[in-house]
Write a protein that holds these residues in place. Structure first.
Motif, PDB file in Angstrom:
ATOM      1  N   ASP A  75      -3.390   0.488  -7.774  1.00 50.03           N
ATOM      2  CA  ASP A  75      -2.256   0.765  -8.346  1.00 50.03           C
ATOM      3  C   ASP A  75      -1.592  -0.439  -9.299  1.00 50.03           C
ATOM      4  N   ASP A  76      -0.338  -0.321  -9.649  1.00 48.78           N
ATOM      5  CA  ASP A  76       0.224  -1.625 -10.433  1.00 48.78           C
ATOM      6  C   ASP A  76      -0.251  -2.880  -9.944  1.00 48.78           C
ATOM      7  N   ASP A 152       2.079   6.278 -15.074  1.00 47.39           N
ATOM      8  CA  ASP A 152       3.422   6.261 -14.618  1.00 47.39           C
ATOM      9  C   ASP A 152       4.417   6.550 -15.740  1.00 47.39           C
ATOM     10  N   ASP A 207       9.487   8.456  -5.453  1.00 48.09           N
ATOM     11  CA  ASP A 207       8.399   7.516  -4.736  1.00 48.09           C
ATOM     12  C   ASP A 207       8.700   7.627  -2.915  1.00 48.09           C
TER      13      ASP A 207
HETATM   14  C1  GLA Z   1       6.402   3.893  -9.473  1.00 47.00           C
HETATM   15  C2  GLA Z   1       5.283   4.767  -9.134  1.00 47.00           C
HETATM   16  C3  GLA Z   1       4.983   4.258  -7.589  1.00 47.00           C
HETATM   17  C4  GLA Z   1       4.041   3.041  -7.971  1.00 47.00           C
HETATM   18  C5  GLA Z   1       4.850   2.079  -8.680  1.00 47.00           C
HETATM   19  C6  GLA Z   1       4.123   0.851  -9.135  1.00 47.00           C
HETATM   20  O1  GLA Z   1       7.374   3.635  -8.779  1.00 47.00           O
HETATM   21  O2  GLA Z   1       5.716   6.054  -8.633  1.00 47.00           O
HETATM   22  O3  GLA Z   1       3.784   5.350  -7.171  1.00 47.00           O
HETATM   23  O4  GLA Z   1       2.834   3.531  -8.834  1.00 47.00           O
HETATM   24  O5  GLA Z   1       5.748   2.549  -9.935  1.00 47.00           O
HETATM   25  O6  GLA Z   1       4.984  -0.209  -9.793  1.00 47.00           O
END
Ligand code: GLA
Length: 394
Positions: A75-76, A152, A207
């Motif tokens: 992910d991020d 995202d 989230d």
């Molecule tokens: C958002 C997305 C999450 C995650 C974060 C990463 O909140 O909805 O699932 O990917 O960004 O920064």
């Protein structure tokens, strides 16, 4: 040929050419994607290449691969900036071997590799987003061997969601490597109405958090959801889901410590009955036996992965007791009896009430045993926040 015919043919050729690049990859995610994503457990600071390698190892050794999990998704916070030509660069401290080497490692385990970006200027954690670099980034992903992209929706002021996601869809298609495309705009622009043509799954809630029922200031639509909040946001969306197009109530929190054993089981079962993507969000290299057995219950996973691709829906909706029904291929039916309340529920299900005939045999998928037939009513004592999941067969 007259000039008119010539220009008509030229226009048709142009249209065909443009259309060739205006589509998502078909024949992907025909059942909900299964895998793991780094965010829920490792967030920004904790993610690095060791975590990804260890996760790939554990996905195999724990039996999760065997149960159907395949995507390992960063992910991020893997990205740090762009080079002088604008190419996206991984953080050299966290990912010193580079993304290609990591993707190769994941592939060497017989798994698939996923990565994250954002449609805006910056990601939600403030790393570089893909805005203005969509085609360039798609080429990088294809070169590295990416199989799954989550995009995202932070820092997108003034952008149109459909246009932005179509741009990345087209960029991925042009780059030529089949990549599952996961839209993450939290349901803000009703993606279920348009994203079936754009990607393979779309977030239909904010989230999730490692909590049973917490609700953020905005009712969990963007931030601070939970199992119950995200679950309830799926009501009515069942008609939009099907093979290659899934509502995504967000990744799993099973095994992260904030839920009881019953709550983990309920969360997992409900996601399966919803035909939700099953993206684990815990530390796979350090799982309790209970977590493994919840995440790898093959009969419950089979409901999620059923090839008919129907999302389950409510057929009973009392304040503390719900029943979800999911039609399955071959005429079978999945039933999830869900006790939302804080007291044990003595359920007594009269099948006729739900127009379920007498001729089905019943199997209890958590007890892993036969449980009579639908000729008589079904009785079960369901502890608080727990489920009973049944498969009715002809
Ligand atoms: C958002 C997305 C999450 C995650 C974060 C990463 O909140 O909805 O699932 O990917 O960004 O920064």
């Amino acid at each position: 040929m007259t000039n008119m015919i010539r220009s008509f043919l030229a226009m048709m050729a142009l249209l065909l050419f443009q259309q060739g690049f205006s589509q998502k990859f078909e024949q992907l995610a025909l059942t909900p994607p299964m895998g793991w994503n780094s965010w829920n457990k490792f967030a920004c600071d904790g993610v690095n290449e060791q975590v990804i390698r260890k996760t790939a190892d554990a996905m195999v050794s724990s039996g999760m691969k065997d149960a159907g999990y395949e995507y390992v998704v960063i992910d991020d916070c893997w990205q740090i900036g762009r080079d002088s030509s604008g190419n996206i660069m991984p953080d050299p401290k966290k990912f010193p071997s580079g993304i290609k080497a990591l993707a190769d490692y994941v592939h060497s385990k017989g798994l698939k590799f996923g990565i994250y970006t954002c449609a805006g200027t910056l990601t939600c954690a403030g790393r570089p987003g893909s805005l203005g670099h969509e085609y360039q980034d798609a080429i990088s992903y294809a070169r590295w061997g990416v199989d799954y992209l989550k995009e995202d929706w932070c820092n997108t002021e003034g952008q149109n969601a459909q246009q932005s996601y179509k741009l990345m869809r087209d960029a991925l298609y042009k780059a030529g490597r089949p990549i599952v495309f996961s839209l993450c705009e939290w349901g803000s622009n009703k993606p279920w109405e348009w994203a079936g043509e754009v990607g393979h799954l779309w977030r239909s809630s904010g989230d999730i958090s490692d909590s049973w029922s917490k609700s953020g200031a905005d009712d969990g639509r963007i931030w601070g959801g939970s199992v119950l909040v995200n679950l309830d946001l799926q009501q009515g969306l069942e008609k939009y889901a099907g093979p290659g197009r899934w509502n995504d109530p967000d990744m799993l929190e099973v095994g992260n410590g904030g839920l009881t054993t019953a709550e983990n089981r309920a969360h997992f079962s409900l996601w399966c009955v919803l035909a939700a993507p099953l993206i684990a969000g815990n530390d796979l290299s350090n799982m309790s036996k209970e977590t493994v057995s919840t995440l790898t219950n093959k009969e419950v996973i089979a409901l999620d992965q059923d090839k008919l691709g129907k999302q389950g829906y409510l057929i009973e909706n009392e304040e503390y007791f719900q029943i979800y029904l999911k039609p399955l291929s071959g005429g079978d039916t999945a039933i999830c009896l869900f006790n939302r309340g804080d007291q044990t529920k003595e359920a007594n299900i009269d099948w006729k009430k739900y127009k379920i005939g007498a001729g089905h045999s019943i199997r209890d998928l958590w007890k892993k045993q036969a449980a009579g037939t639908t000729a008589t009513s079904f009785k079960a004592s369901i502890p608080k926040h727990d489920v009973v999941v049944l498969r009715l067969s002809n």
